[in-house]
Write an enzyme that holds these catalytic residues in place. Structure first.
Site, PDB file in Angstrom:
ATOM      1  N   ARG A 105      12.833  54.508  36.413  1.00 58.03           N
ATOM      2  CA  ARG A 105      12.547  53.468  37.716  1.00 58.03           C
ATOM      3  C   ARG A 105      13.299  53.443  38.900  1.00 58.03           C
ATOM      4  NH1 ARG A 105      12.461  47.131  36.238  1.00 58.03           N
ATOM      5  NH2 ARG A 105      14.530  47.081  36.441  1.00 58.03           N
ATOM      6  N   ASP A 204      21.062  51.904  28.897  1.00 59.05           N
ATOM      7  CA  ASP A 204      22.742  51.877  28.628  1.00 59.05           C
ATOM      8  C   ASP A 204      23.496  51.836  27.415  1.00 59.05           C
ATOM      9  OD1 ASP A 204      22.971  53.330  31.572  1.00 59.05           O
ATOM     10  OD2 ASP A 204      22.813  50.694  32.673  1.00 59.05           O
TER      11      ASP A 204
END
Ligand code: PRP
Ligand code: URA
Length: 210
Positions: A105, A204
């Site tokens: 994104r 992450d």
């Protein structure tokens, strides 16, 4: 809630979801929990796979019993966070073929950018399950579903862990034929299109980056 949205409220799923939301859960535990959640959700996502009767022999006699009929399953994680959901699915559906769609994104436009696509053959014969833990604006999921359809897919399901109402709306509008399976529908998106309360950045947290 829309009828093609399935929220999995099983206590084991809800308990593990709470654990992955927790900011104190580190990458090792996060990965294990995402795998377990995917396995539990695979059970529900595959509920409508067609069965056929086969003849077998038990130690005592011949009998007829059911097994999953010829339908081929394909699972397609959206890179990178969708990778965390693959092993849990494969534990229950070991013969499934695995495709990959690479999307990230763009932090400025928030639009999905494609960087990789490798899909199994016979897309039109397969029941395809697109995997991505987070359905935020829905841009990535909509793009992923469009890729699958462009390659001939006729039967696509979307499996995520947490969905925002905005993402559900976007997918239902662009792809009303796609059933969405999620463990939770959260409140909203924040100004950076992160899901609130959500779990932060799934990629992450899975891979320990950032
Ligand atoms: C995350 C997530 C989805 C996407 C959801 O990926 O895994 O793919 O954002 O957001 P959207 O619904 O608004 O499109 P990200 O772009 O952070 O890439 P990553 O998996 O490589 O970390
Ligand atoms: N992607 C994530 O990983 N988390 C969000 O909350 C939204 C998009």
């Amino acid at each position: 809630m829309r009828e093609n949205v399935h929220i999995m409220d099983h206590p084991l799923i809800q308990h593990k979801l709470t654990m992955i939301r927790d900011v104190n859960t580190g990458p090792k535990e996060f990965r294990e929990l995402v795998e377990e959640l995917s396995m539990l959700m695979a059970y529900e996502v595959t509920r409508n796979l067609p069965l056929e009767e086969v003849e077998i022999e038990t130690p005592l006699c011949k009998t007829k019993s059911k097994c999953i009929s010829g339908k081929k399953v394909g699972i397609v994680p959206i890179l990178r966070a969708g990778l965390g959901m693959v092993n849990g699915m494969l534990k229950l559906i070991p013969a499934a073929k695995v495709g990959h769609i690479g999307l990230y994104r763009d932090p400025e436009t928030l639009k999905p950018v494609e960087y990789y696509c490798k899909l199994p053959p016979d897309m039109n014969e397969r029941e395809l399950i697109l995997l991505d833990p987070m359905l935020a604006t829905g841009g990535s999921a909509c793009a992923g579903i469009s890729f699958l359809k462009e390659k001939g897919a006729a039967n696509v399901k979307l499996m995520c862990l947490i969905a925002a109402p905005e993402g559900i709306e976007a997918v239902c509008k662009a792809h009303p034929d796609v059933e969405i399976y999620t463990a939770a529908v959260d409140e909203r998106l924040n100004d950076h299109a992160y899901i609130i309360p959500g779990l932060g950045d799934a990629g992450d947290r899975l891979f320990g980056t950032k």
